[in-house]
Design a protein around this motif. Structure first.
Motif, short mmCIF file in Angstrom:
data_model
loop_
_atom_site.label_atom_id
_atom_site.label_comp_id
_atom_site.label_asym_id
_atom_site.label_seq_id
_atom_site.Cartn_x
_atom_site.Cartn_y
_atom_site.Cartn_z
N LYS A 1 -16.72 28.89 -19.55
CA LYS A 1 -17.51 29.60 -20.55
C LYS A 1 -18.30 28.61 -21.38
CE LYS A 1 -14.06 29.85 -24.28
NZ LYS A 1 -13.36 30.76 -25.21
N SER B 1 -21.69 31.97 -12.31
CA SER B 1 -21.19 32.34 -13.64
C SER B 1 -22.11 31.77 -14.73
CB SER B 1 -19.76 31.80 -13.81
OG SER B 1 -19.29 32.07 -15.11
N TYR C 1 -24.45 34.32 -17.08
CA TYR C 1 -24.28 34.34 -18.53
C TYR C 1 -25.58 33.92 -19.22
CZ TYR C 1 -22.66 33.36 -23.24
OH TYR C 1 -22.52 33.35 -24.61
N GLN D 1 -28.24 36.66 -19.06
CA GLN D 1 -27.88 37.73 -20.00
C GLN D 1 -28.24 37.32 -21.43
OE1 GLN D 1 -26.72 40.81 -19.74
NE2 GLN D 1 -26.35 41.13 -21.93
N LYS D 2 -27.89 36.10 -21.77
CA LYS D 2 -28.13 35.61 -23.14
C LYS D 2 -29.63 35.45 -23.41
CE LYS D 2 -26.40 33.87 -27.02
NZ LYS D 2 -25.52 34.67 -27.91
#
Length: 301
Positions: A83, A8, A12, A15-16
């Motif tokens: 997150k 995860s 993330y 992607q960022k």
């Protein structure tokens, strides 16, 4: 953390960094090298393309991505929420890679440390400042010599290079002793036993602070991305220090521990950098961080 959480974090971050911000895989690999995360370029490619990667490398990669996200984007992974969240009052500290090759080569060619027999000249200070990519810290008792650079040196020798540094968005933070605190008077009286001329410090510190404040406010009104900041600390003065990018792998510093009975102009100066002397650099940087982050520090500007 388990493999699901590692994936995860990695997904993330990829992607960022790659899809949104345009980082390349080679940039990420080089940043991993700088922060001593041993993950191959092939592993990063496999992660990006969704291929299987062993658990140990997932853990290493997740650690590396967390450091990049925190250092460069001020985003911290919260495991309970699974997150990333923004860190309050955070300033990005970039992980500089080979695109700044000239700076890297200049630093890497230095010996592990150098010792000078007294205060550095303004040209030496400016050369040190010009290595900055993030932040410069100047710390002393009254900063009288630093104050003199603004009017006693020609603009091309100090003010013009300083303006160029501020234009790049590099912040310049200065720390001097609080003359009204718990330690200044006792410290100065003790110094004055060996050097009676030291007694004038209590009068000069407020004067220097007032003059620097006016100069800094004037510079800040010129609208540079970087800002001049002025602080006072309420601790015993342990050293004069100039630190460039102290919290990064490109950190360089000049540090002069104050010697009893020796004038500050004649106090030996140690110059060292993170790359070539990590152990010594980290010890001094740890001390400096403790002092500048102390609750006994007040901001004047």
């Amino acid at each position: 953390m388990n493999e699901k959480i590692y994936k995860s974090i990695i997904n993330y971050s990829l992607q960022k960094l790659i899809s949104e911000l345009g980082y390349s895989q080679i940039e990420i690999f080089k940043k991993f090298e700088k922060i001593e995360i041993k993950v191959s370029r092939a592993t990063i490619s496999n992660l990006y393309n969704g291929k299987k990667v062993s658990a140990p490398f997932l853990r290493k990669a997740a650690n590396g991505f967390q450091q990049i996200m925190e250092r460069e984007l001020c985003l911290k992974y919260i495991e309970d929420k699974n997150k990333f969240e923004r860190i309050e009052n955070c300033s990005p500290r970039p992980i500089i890679i080979s695109k700044d090759e000239n700076i890297i080569e200049t630093i890497s060619e230095r010996p592990t440390y150098s010792i000078f027999d007294g205060r550095r000249d303004v040209e030496d200070k400016v050369n040190l400042f010009n290595n900055a990519n993030y932040e410069i810290i100047e710390m002393g008792i009254r900063l009288k010599n630093f104050r003199s650079y603004f009017e006693e040196k020609r603009e091309s020798a100090f003010l013009d290079p300083l303006r160029k540094i501020l234009e790049k968005g590099i912040n310049f933070k200065c720390y001097s002793l609080n003359p009204n605190g718990n330690y200044a008077k006792r410290y100065i009286e003790d110094r004055a036993i060996a050097q009676p001329s030291e007694r004038i410090l209590l009068e000069e510190i407020p004067q220097m602070a007032s003059e620097l404040k006016k100069i800094f406010l004037k510079l800040n009104r010129e609208g540079f991305k970087g800002k001049m900041e002025l602080y006072q600390y309420d601790h015993f003065p342990y050293y004069h220090a100039t630190i460039v990018d102290g919290g990064t792998e490109n950190g360089v510093m000049n540090i002069a521990p104050y010697l009893y009975g020796i004038s500050r102009a004649n106090t030996p100066v140690i110059e060292l950098d993170y790359r070539n002397n990590k152990i010594l650099f980290k010890k001094y940087w740890k001390s400096i961080k403790k002092l500048i982050n102390s609750p006994q520090v007040s901001q004047l500007i």
